[in-house]
Every structure is written in structure tokens, then in C-alpha cells.
Design an enzyme around this catalytic site. Structure first.
Site, short mmCIF file in Angstrom:
data_model
loop_
_atom_site.label_atom_id
_atom_site.label_comp_id
_atom_site.label_asym_id
_atom_site.label_seq_id
_atom_site.Cartn_x
_atom_site.Cartn_y
_atom_site.Cartn_z
N TYR A 1 0.84 -1.19 0.00
CA TYR A 1 0.00 0.00 0.00
C TYR A 1 0.88 1.24 0.00
O TYR A 1 1.20 1.83 1.03
CB TYR A 1 -0.97 0.00 1.19
CG TYR A 1 -2.00 -1.11 1.12
CD1 TYR A 1 -2.24 -1.79 -0.07
CD2 TYR A 1 -2.75 -1.48 2.23
CE1 TYR A 1 -3.17 -2.82 -0.15
CE2 TYR A 1 -3.69 -2.50 2.16
CZ TYR A 1 -3.89 -3.17 0.98
OH TYR A 1 -4.81 -4.17 0.91
N HIS B 1 -0.65 -12.24 0.34
CA HIS B 1 -1.55 -11.29 -0.32
C HIS B 1 -2.32 -11.88 -1.51
O HIS B 1 -3.54 -11.68 -1.62
CB HIS B 1 -0.74 -10.07 -0.76
CG HIS B 1 -1.52 -8.81 -0.87
ND1 HIS B 1 -0.98 -7.57 -0.62
CD2 HIS B 1 -2.81 -8.55 -1.20
CE1 HIS B 1 -1.88 -6.63 -0.79
NE2 HIS B 1 -3.01 -7.21 -1.14
N LEU C 1 -17.32 -2.15 0.79
CA LEU C 1 -18.31 -1.15 0.35
C LEU C 1 -18.29 -0.99 -1.17
O LEU C 1 -18.90 -0.06 -1.70
CB LEU C 1 -18.04 0.19 1.04
CG LEU C 1 -18.07 0.11 2.57
CD1 LEU C 1 -17.52 1.39 3.21
CD2 LEU C 1 -19.49 -0.16 3.06
N GLY C 2 -17.59 -1.88 -1.84
CA GLY C 2 -17.55 -1.83 -3.31
C GLY C 2 -16.26 -1.28 -3.87
O GLY C 2 -16.08 -1.26 -5.08
N1 NAP Z 1 -6.44 -8.33 -0.03
C1 NAP Z 1 -6.60 -7.58 -1.09
O1 NAP Z 1 -6.23 -7.97 -2.22
C2 NAP Z 1 -7.23 -6.25 -0.94
C3 NAP Z 1 -7.63 -5.51 -2.08
C4 NAP Z 1 -8.25 -4.26 -1.87
C5 NAP Z 1 -8.44 -3.79 -0.58
N2 NAP Z 1 -8.00 -4.51 0.50
C6 NAP Z 1 -8.22 -4.03 1.89
O2 NAP Z 1 -9.58 -3.80 2.08
C7 NAP Z 1 -9.76 -2.48 2.59
C8 NAP Z 1 -11.10 -1.92 2.18
O3 NAP Z 1 -11.23 -1.89 0.78
P1 NAP Z 1 -11.18 -0.50 -0.04
O4 NAP Z 1 -10.56 0.53 0.77
O5 NAP Z 1 -10.58 -0.86 -1.36
O6 NAP Z 1 -12.70 -0.21 -0.36
P2 NAP Z 1 -14.04 0.00 0.51
O7 NAP Z 1 -13.79 -0.27 1.92
O8 NAP Z 1 -15.10 -0.77 -0.18
O9 NAP Z 1 -14.33 1.55 0.25
C9 NAP Z 1 -13.46 2.50 0.79
C10 NAP Z 1 -14.03 3.87 0.55
O10 NAP Z 1 -15.31 3.97 1.12
C11 NAP Z 1 -15.48 5.23 1.71
N3 NAP Z 1 -16.21 5.01 2.98
C12 NAP Z 1 -15.92 4.09 3.93
N4 NAP Z 1 -16.82 4.16 4.93
C13 NAP Z 1 -17.67 5.15 4.61
C14 NAP Z 1 -18.80 5.71 5.26
N5 NAP Z 1 -19.24 5.20 6.43
N6 NAP Z 1 -19.44 6.74 4.67
C15 NAP Z 1 -19.00 7.23 3.48
N7 NAP Z 1 -17.93 6.74 2.81
C16 NAP Z 1 -17.28 5.71 3.37
C17 NAP Z 1 -14.11 5.77 2.02
O11 NAP Z 1 -14.14 7.15 1.69
P3 NAP Z 1 -13.06 8.21 2.21
O12 NAP Z 1 -11.78 7.81 1.54
O13 NAP Z 1 -13.61 9.50 1.72
O14 NAP Z 1 -12.97 8.11 3.70
C18 NAP Z 1 -13.17 4.92 1.20
O15 NAP Z 1 -12.46 5.63 0.20
C19 NAP Z 1 -8.56 -1.73 2.00
O16 NAP Z 1 -8.37 -0.49 2.63
C20 NAP Z 1 -7.49 -2.73 2.19
O17 NAP Z 1 -7.06 -2.69 3.54
C21 NAP Z 1 -7.42 -5.73 0.33
#
Ligand code: NAP
Length: 286
Positions: free
Chosen positions: A53, A128, A210-211
Site C-alpha cells: 500500500y 496477499h 463497500l464496493g
Molecule cells: N487483499 C486484497 O487484495 C485487498 C484488495 C483491496 C483492498 N483490500 C483491503 O480492504 C480495505 C477496504 O477496501 P477498499 O478501501 O478498497 O474499499 P471500501 O472499503 O469498499 O471503500 C473504501 C471507501 O469507502 C469510503 N467510505 C468508507 N466508509 C464510509 C462511510 N461510512 N461513509 C462514506 N464513505 C465511506 C471511504 O471514503 P473516504 O476515503 O472519503 O474516507 C473509502 O475511500 C482496503 O483499505 C485494504 O485494507 C485488500
């Protein structure tokens, strides 16, 4: 904050995903530290990160260092916080993601992560993503060696299918504690892995719950049923999505990403949102 368990260790039912604070579009450092502190204020005791990251080639571990710094500067007790990191994915700096699942690479990567996190042993280390150029068993064998050598305390895998989950559990001698796969209202194809984890008692950590960073903003318009249930409860649709995921199985621990304090403060409250059986069924069918 409600708790769930990972490998027998209690963690908050909602974790924090660190990725949005370190890749393209990341905020300044001050806002990231405030976001992590807001998560801790809300009772979050699981923070997900990865050495990959980061954005530029010369800043491997950007997110790990950020989290370590935020934990150090937090005023309260952080001894109960589980930082879960990952190895085996790389970012060469051109926006792409590459893979390296060679055992010798993973072992060095884990030691470098421990150093950046400032810990003797990493609380939870996750492989990963499978590397098609390396037999899966060889990569997971390295994770087993890291456990045996005390470099890591618990072992997980990510982006694994049911056969790989079973293979990893076998190689690790029953010590696989978590599986992190993509799962959200938009992306449900990891249902078999979620069900297998529920059956085996292994924590299932939905990533991009959250998509995903670029789709989370459209959640209410893309998934009307979640917005309707949210209006009924007077909460955000984000909370309904996370509460729905929690309701699917006791092993589920979502890790919503955030780069603003308000996002994780709102998401953390999902742990207290009770959906009815009818609502869960309706959202599952939506
Ligand atoms: N293992 C893997 O291959 C892999 C791949 C992708 C992700 N991940 C992990 O999964 C985590 C989550 O996935 P992600 O970050 O890709 O996507 P996500 O959690 O689906 O969406 C993140 C986004 O949602 C917004 N958000 C979150 N909570 C909210 C709320 N209550 N109200 C309004 N907006 C909200 C945030 O906005 P703001 O930025 O404006 O706060 C953020 O940018 C990552 O951070 C990472 O740690 C792992």
C-alpha cells in the site's frame, strides 16, 4: 464496540482498511493520522495494511509506517490493536500491481514489515495473492516457516479459492486463522469462500466491503435496497452494508477503507446496528 475473533484473539467487529491512505488519491499525512485516531476512538482494534500500500516505487510500506506512527502518537492504550499486514504483492510505481510468491522473497518481506511496524512479531501476516509462477504450497510453506520461527504470530491468506483455503489449512497444520477476499453487495462471488470459512471457523475479512474506493460513493444509487433499509433505520447505507456482512456469519470481520475520520466513525457504528432476519434476507436477495 462488538467483538469477533481471529485465531482466538478478540478484535472489533469492524476493522479499518488502510489502503486509501497510501495509494493514488491519498490525503495528506495529517488527515490520515486523524483517520486512524478516529478509528481507535471508535473502538476499532483491527487495522488492515500491506507492504504494497504505497504509490511510488521508493516508498514500500508507506501504509505500514503510517499506521505505526499513528499508534505511537495516539494518546490512549493501543496494546489491544491487531495490525494485520500482507506480503506477496508489489507496486513497481507505474500504477500496476505485480506478484512475488517466492518463499525467500516472502520471508524477507515479512521481516521488513515487522521492522516498519516496530514489532518483534507481526500479529497477523497474510499471503496477499497467489503467484501463478510459484506453486501455492511453496508460498504458504514460507508462511508456515514464519510462524514456526516466531516472525509472525498468526497466519492468513488473501484472494484464495476454496481449494487453496483447504491446502493452506493443511500446510499450516490447522493454524490458518483468516481469509481476506473481495466481498460486497457489488461483488458476491466469494460466497463459497465465506461459507467455507464459517464451516471451518476461520475469520473471513471482506475486502472492499463497500464496493471499493472508486465505487463506494455510488453505493446508495447502485444498491437501492441498502439505501431503503438505511432510511428505515435512520443510518447511512454504508452501515447497512457492513451490518449485512456481519449478519452473514459470525466469522465475518469487514475492513472498510477510509481516508477521512468521518467515514470510519460512521462505519464503526455498523457493529451496533441490528438488522432483522427479513432485512438480511431482502438484502441478500437484492
Ligand atoms: N487483499 C486484497 O487484495 C485487498 C484488495 C483491496 C483492498 N483490500 C483491503 O480492504 C480495505 C477496504 O477496501 P477498499 O478501501 O478498497 O474499499 P471500501 O472499503 O469498499 O471503500 C473504501 C471507501 O469507502 C469510503 N467510505 C468508507 N466508509 C464510509 C462511510 N461510512 N461513509 C462514506 N464513505 C465511506 C471511504 O471514503 P473516504 O476515503 O472519503 O474516507 C473509502 O475511500 C482496503 O483499505 C485494504 O485494507 C485488500
Amino acid at each position: 464496540m462488538q467483538h469477533r475473533t481471529i485465531g482466538g484473539r478478540a478484535v472489533s467487529a469492524i476493522g479499518l482498511g488502510g489502503m486509501p491512505m497510501s495509494i493514488e488519491g491519498r490525503p495528506d499525512r495529517g488527515r490520515s493520522i486523524a483517520t486512524i485516531h478516529a478509528a481507535l476512538d471508535a473502538g476499532v482494534t483491527l487495522i488492515d495494511t500491506a507492504d504494497a500500500y504505497h504509490q511510488h516505487a521508493d516508498e514500500v510500506g508507506h501504509n505500514e509506517e503510517l499506521i505505526a506512527a499513528a499508534l505511537r502518537s495516539y494518546g490512549g492504550d493501543t496494546s489491544g490493536v491487531l495490525v494485520a499486514t500482507k506480503g506477496g504483492h508489489l507496486r513497481p510505481g507505474d500504477g500496476s500491481w505485480t506478484k512475488d510468491g517466492r518463499p525467500e522473497y516472502l520471508k524477507e518481506a515479512a521481516k521488513a514489515s515487522a521492522k516498519r511496524l516496530g514489532v518483534e512479531a507481526i500479529g497477523l501476516y497474510q499471503f496477499h495473492r497467489p503467484d501463478p509462477n510459484v506453486p501455492y504450497g511453496d508460498s504458504v510453506g514460507a508462511i508456515r516457516d514464519l510462524l514456526d520461527d516466531g516472525v509472525i504470530e498468526m497466519a492468513g491468506i488473501s484472494n484464495a479459492d476454496p481449494d487453496q483455503i483447504r491446502q493452506a489449512q493443511d500446510i499450516l497444520g490447522g493454524r490458518l486463522v483468516s481469509v481476506q477476499n473481495q466481498f460486497s453487495p457489488r461483488f458476491r462471488s466469494s460466497e463459497p469462500e465465506l461459507e467455507l470459512c464459517a464451516e471451518l471457523g476461520i475469520a473471513f475479512l471482506p475486502w472492499s466491503p463497500l464496493g471499493g474506493i472508486s465505487n463506494a460513493g455510488d453505493l446508495a444509487t447502485r444498491h437501492a435496497a441498502f439505501a431503503e433499509v438505511a432510511a428505515d433505520h435512520g443510518v447511512s447505507p454504508y452501515q447497512v452494508v457492513l451490518a449485512w456482512e456481519l449478519a452473514l456469519a459470525p466469522v465475518v470481520v469487514p475492513i472498510p477503507g477510509a481516508s477521512r475520520p468521518a467515514s470510519i466513525t460512521d462505519s464503526a457504528a455498523a457493529a451496533e446496528l441490528q438488522l432483522t432476519t427479513d432485512e438480511v434476507a431482502r438484502l441478500s436477495a437484492a
